[in-house]
Design a protein around this motif. Sequence first.
Motif, PDB file in Angstrom:
ATOM      1  N   LYS A 171     -19.417 -50.921   9.507  1.00  0.00           N
ATOM      2  CA  LYS A 171     -19.551 -50.044   8.519  1.00  0.00           C
ATOM      3  C   LYS A 171     -18.886 -50.575   7.359  1.00  0.00           C
ATOM      4  O   LYS A 171     -18.954 -50.336   5.960  1.00  0.00           O
TER       5      LYS A 171
ATOM      6  N   SER B 269     -22.389 -56.592   8.570  1.00  0.00           N
ATOM      7  CA  SER B 269     -22.873 -55.271   8.498  1.00  0.00           C
ATOM      8  C   SER B 269     -24.236 -55.195   9.188  1.00  0.00           C
ATOM      9  O   SER B 269     -24.195 -54.248   9.863  1.00  0.00           O
ATOM     10  N   GLN B 270     -24.998 -56.348   9.409  1.00  0.00           N
ATOM     11  CA  GLN B 270     -25.888 -56.394  10.199  1.00  0.00           C
ATOM     12  C   GLN B 270     -25.599 -56.038  11.740  1.00  0.00           C
ATOM     13  O   GLN B 270     -26.480 -55.779  12.567  1.00  0.00           O
TER      14      GLN B 270
ATOM     15  N   HIS C  52     -30.675 -51.214   0.995  1.00  0.00           N
ATOM     16  CA  HIS C  52     -30.243 -50.686   2.330  1.00  0.00           C
ATOM     17  C   HIS C  52     -31.702 -50.536   3.210  1.00  0.00           C
ATOM     18  O   HIS C  52     -31.701 -50.628   4.401  1.00  0.00           O
TER      19      HIS C  52
ATOM     20  N   HIS D 276     -26.040 -46.258   7.973  1.00  0.00           N
ATOM     21  CA  HIS D 276     -26.111 -47.483   8.356  1.00  0.00           C
ATOM     22  C   HIS D 276     -25.907 -47.720   9.704  1.00  0.00           C
ATOM     23  O   HIS D 276     -24.797 -46.955  10.528  1.00  0.00           O
TER      24      HIS D 276
ATOM     25  N   TYR E 205     -20.108 -53.233   5.557  1.00  0.00           N
ATOM     26  CA  TYR E 205     -21.452 -52.773   4.662  1.00  0.00           C
ATOM     27  C   TYR E 205     -20.875 -52.271   3.379  1.00  0.00           C
ATOM     28  O   TYR E 205     -21.486 -52.335   2.216  1.00  0.00           O
TER      29      TYR E 205
ATOM     30  N   MET F 132     -22.552 -59.295   4.806  1.00  0.00           N
ATOM     31  CA  MET F 132     -23.863 -58.664   5.345  1.00  0.00           C
ATOM     32  C   MET F 132     -24.220 -59.353   6.853  1.00  0.00           C
ATOM     33  O   MET F 132     -24.938 -58.418   7.495  1.00  0.00           O
TER      34      MET F 132
ATOM     35  N   ARG G 244     -32.593 -54.093   4.347  1.00  0.00           N
ATOM     36  CA  ARG G 244     -31.554 -54.886   4.800  1.00  0.00           C
ATOM     37  C   ARG G 244     -31.820 -55.769   6.117  1.00  0.00           C
ATOM     38  O   ARG G 244     -31.147 -56.886   6.186  1.00  0.00           O
TER      39      ARG G 244
ATOM     40  N   VAL H 242     -23.695 -46.005   3.761  1.00  0.00           N
ATOM     41  CA  VAL H 242     -22.823 -46.638   4.819  1.00  0.00           C
ATOM     42  C   VAL H 242     -22.800 -45.239   5.938  1.00  0.00           C
ATOM     43  O   VAL H 242     -22.895 -45.903   7.108  1.00  0.00           O
TER      44      VAL H 242
END
Lengths: 174, 209
Positions: free
Chosen positions: A20, A15-16, A59, B14, A23, A12, A62, B11
Amino acid sequence: MILAEEDMRRLMAMSQRGDKQAYRAALSGATHWLRRFFARRIAAHMIDDLVQETLIGLHVKRASYDARRPFYPWLAAIARYRWIDQLRKLERLPDEDVDAVPSVPSDEEPVLARLSLDRLLIHIPEGQAQAITLTRIEGRSIREAARITGQSESLVKVNIHRGLKRLAALVESE
Amino acid sequence: MKSEHLIDRLVEEHDATSPMTMAQGRLAAGVAALGSVIVILWLSGLRLDIAAGRPSPLVLLSAGLFGLGALASGWAATRLAQPAVGGSQGGALWMVGAIGLLPAISLIEYLLGNHAPTSTGAALRCLSFGLGASIVTFAVLGLRLRRGAPVLPERAGLFAGLSAGSVGAFAVTLECNYDGLAHLTLGHVAIVAAMALAGRYGLARWIRW
């Protein structure tokens, strides 16, 4: 496979930062975990929908996850919120085998067991938990629930309403 | 749609996000609260007894209760923006509940016949000043909760209202020259109550997701 707390936290965090691939891995990990989490706590045919709604919640929100804090308690709070929302929306479900998805083995996944929905249901009065379980989780009619529990039909309805309200207030409790 | 397809879509959507931290939320709320108090004091000045360095014990006590109430409930509201199983806000509720001592003692005094006359106009003045002083903190906490993921929206709204109202009551307590428990109840504690209602029934709807 359910990923360990540390792995999810790391994924995570990556991801932040815009990774991708991380994520995707985090969402896949969350999907596995959520399937187990919702098992036996919603009709089996609704698990997919609920998992997807929770993933969308994850999502959209997040940014509210702080990678210095544990991941699963954060995800569990969102999952409980969505679960209660789903129970509120449900009227009567068709009867079906709620055991179709394997239950959570509490000795295998202590974190999952600690955060489980069963833990939430034990905090509300038994009559309310029974009414919710029979009608909103197992999909029985109000009449059947009344027969099984020995409550009147109107009491079953009142217990569902009050129980869901109580569950919503307990969404963060252990 | 299968979960795999959903994951593909999520994704694709994102991008890097700036994670929320509780410290940021608390800092923003603290700055808003401090700014509001400074503006109120700049507009109408400190109470005469405080300015003279001899504040009355009742003023110190009530300002302390409002200040701690603002801190405890603001702490809880920012915590509720970021959900987690295992959270509890019981301590904050007890802390804010201590503000209830003021109207409770005021009522006892009234029932015992020890009440001093109080001015409705002065109470309304304090109420309107205090509500004005609450708005910025309320907005900052509300935006924080809206951006976050409160899974207890009613409770989060309530704490945001309690915190903002306590900030307003704190500011007014430092500038208002009226004394007496009845005035504190009608003009100052009422700010906390009004903002708590606005948070619980107004803000809670806006932050639900």
